[in-house]
Design a protein around this motif. Structure first.
Motif, PDB file in Angstrom:
ATOM      1  N   TYR A   1       2.919   0.416   4.413  1.00 27.47           N
ATOM      2  CA  TYR A   1       2.928  -0.516   5.541  1.00 27.47           C
ATOM      3  C   TYR A   1       4.068  -1.500   5.391  1.00 27.47           C
ATOM      4  O   TYR A   1       4.294  -2.037   4.304  1.00 27.47           O
ATOM      5  CB  TYR A   1       1.613  -1.303   5.610  1.00 27.47           C
ATOM      6  CG  TYR A   1       0.456  -0.459   6.058  1.00 27.47           C
ATOM      7  CD1 TYR A   1       0.139  -0.341   7.408  1.00 27.47           C
ATOM      8  CD2 TYR A   1      -0.303   0.247   5.138  1.00 27.47           C
ATOM      9  CE1 TYR A   1      -0.913   0.461   7.818  1.00 27.47           C
ATOM     10  CE2 TYR A   1      -1.363   1.042   5.539  1.00 27.47           C
ATOM     11  CZ  TYR A   1      -1.659   1.139   6.879  1.00 27.47           C
ATOM     12  OH  TYR A   1      -2.697   1.937   7.290  1.00 27.47           O
TER      13      TYR A   1
ATOM     14  N   ASP B   1       0.819  -1.214   0.000  1.00 31.48           N
ATOM     15  CA  ASP B   1       0.000   0.000   0.000  1.00 31.48           C
ATOM     16  C   ASP B   1       0.856   1.268   0.000  1.00 31.48           C
ATOM     17  O   ASP B   1       0.574   2.235   0.715  1.00 31.48           O
ATOM     18  CB  ASP B   1      -0.970   0.019   1.182  1.00 31.48           C
ATOM     19  CG  ASP B   1      -1.929  -1.153   1.166  1.00 31.48           C
ATOM     20  OD1 ASP B   1      -2.298  -1.590   0.063  1.00 31.48           O
ATOM     21  OD2 ASP B   1      -2.301  -1.629   2.252  1.00 31.48           O
TER      22      ASP B   1
ATOM     23  N   SER C   1       2.807  -5.910  11.639  1.00 32.48           N
ATOM     24  CA  SER C   1       2.593  -4.959  10.557  1.00 32.48           C
ATOM     25  C   SER C   1       2.513  -3.555  11.154  1.00 32.48           C
ATOM     26  O   SER C   1       1.932  -3.361  12.222  1.00 32.48           O
ATOM     27  CB  SER C   1       1.296  -5.301   9.823  1.00 32.48           C
ATOM     28  OG  SER C   1       1.077  -4.403   8.768  1.00 32.48           O
ATOM     29  N   ARG C   2       3.121  -2.590  10.452  1.00 31.54           N
ATOM     30  CA  ARG C   2       3.072  -1.224  10.949  1.00 31.54           C
ATOM     31  C   ARG C   2       3.175  -0.237   9.798  1.00 31.54           C
ATOM     32  O   ARG C   2       3.778  -0.509   8.778  1.00 31.54           O
ATOM     33  CB  ARG C   2       4.144  -0.949  11.978  1.00 31.54           C
ATOM     34  CG  ARG C   2       5.563  -1.007  11.434  1.00 31.54           C
ATOM     35  CD  ARG C   2       6.516  -0.152  12.190  1.00 31.54           C
ATOM     36  NE  ARG C   2       6.116   1.238  12.118  1.00 31.54           N
ATOM     37  CZ  ARG C   2       6.660   2.210  12.804  1.00 31.54           C
ATOM     38  NH1 ARG C   2       7.621   1.955  13.622  1.00 31.54           N
ATOM     39  NH2 ARG C   2       6.273   3.451  12.682  1.00 31.54           N
ATOM     40  N   GLN C   3       2.568   0.928  10.012  1.00 33.16           N
ATOM     41  CA  GLN C   3       2.599   1.993   9.012  1.00 33.16           C
ATOM     42  C   GLN C   3       3.920   2.745   9.127  1.00 33.16           C
ATOM     43  O   GLN C   3       4.511   2.837  10.205  1.00 33.16           O
ATOM     44  CB  GLN C   3       1.435   2.949   9.230  1.00 33.16           C
ATOM     45  CG  GLN C   3       1.293   3.974   8.134  1.00 33.16           C
ATOM     46  CD  GLN C   3       0.039   4.822   8.272  1.00 33.16           C
ATOM     47  OE1 GLN C   3      -0.620   4.807   9.300  1.00 33.16           O
ATOM     48  NE2 GLN C   3      -0.279   5.567   7.253  1.00 33.16           N
TER      49      GLN C   3
ATOM     50  N   GLU D   1       4.211   6.988   1.976  1.00 35.73           N
ATOM     51  CA  GLU D   1       3.561   6.254   3.063  1.00 35.73           C
ATOM     52  C   GLU D   1       3.310   4.822   2.641  1.00 35.73           C
ATOM     53  O   GLU D   1       3.186   4.537   1.451  1.00 35.73           O
ATOM     54  CB  GLU D   1       2.225   6.900   3.425  1.00 35.73           C
ATOM     55  CG  GLU D   1       2.338   8.316   3.916  1.00 35.73           C
ATOM     56  CD  GLU D   1       0.983   8.946   4.148  1.00 35.73           C
ATOM     57  OE1 GLU D   1       0.632   9.130   5.329  1.00 35.73           O
ATOM     58  OE2 GLU D   1       0.284   9.221   3.153  1.00 35.73           O
TER      59      GLU D   1
END
Length: 137
Positions: A42, A11, A98-100, A40
């Motif tokens: 993930y 994404d 999972s992290r942004q 930006e």
């Protein structure tokens, strides 16, 4: 196992920004107005990679296949065993979940951007982890 030890990003979006007089940025799609790019995405969950600080390198390539960077000295990193130029870098704390993530690159004022399709390639631990493209008019 070696494939599982490679981090992946998903994404991935790139928003070209026009800097306003108050220092904030407003999205733009015009090459002549863009002065920064906000990237930006993930980082996907991975239980094989050791938790800790991951260095994410962004390589922004112009429509004429030139890596964007500020200054006269190109910044280098190792990508798949080859020394490559990068545009910007960001340290990200990775826990395995999972992290942004978000990273912003501001271009030098004298740099002129051309219209066309730009490519952003993200690398971590020497491996390509994600790619995205965006277009400027």
């Amino acid at each position: 196992v070696s494939r599982a030890s490679v981090l992946s990003a998903s994404d991935i979006t790139v928003t070209p920004l026009k800097r306003l007089s108050n220092g904030a940025g407003r999205p733009t799609n015009r090459a002549s107005a863009a002065s920064a790019f906000c990237i930006e995405g993930y980082l996907l969950a991975n239980n094989v990679i050791e938790p800790g600080t991951i260095t994410v390198y962004a390589v922004i390539t112009s429509p004429s296949n030139v890596v964007l960077h500020n200054g006269t000295i190109e910044q280098k990193f190792d990508a798949n065993g080859v020394r490559s130029t990068y545009t910007t870098v960001q340290a990200v704390e990775f826990t395995g979940a999972s992290r942004q993530f978000e990273m912003t690159w501001s271009k030098d004022e004298e740099m002129e951007l051309e219209a066309g399709v730009y490519r952003v390639s993200l690398y971590a631990n020497g491996n390509l982890i994600g790619v995205s493209e965006f277009k400027l008019k």
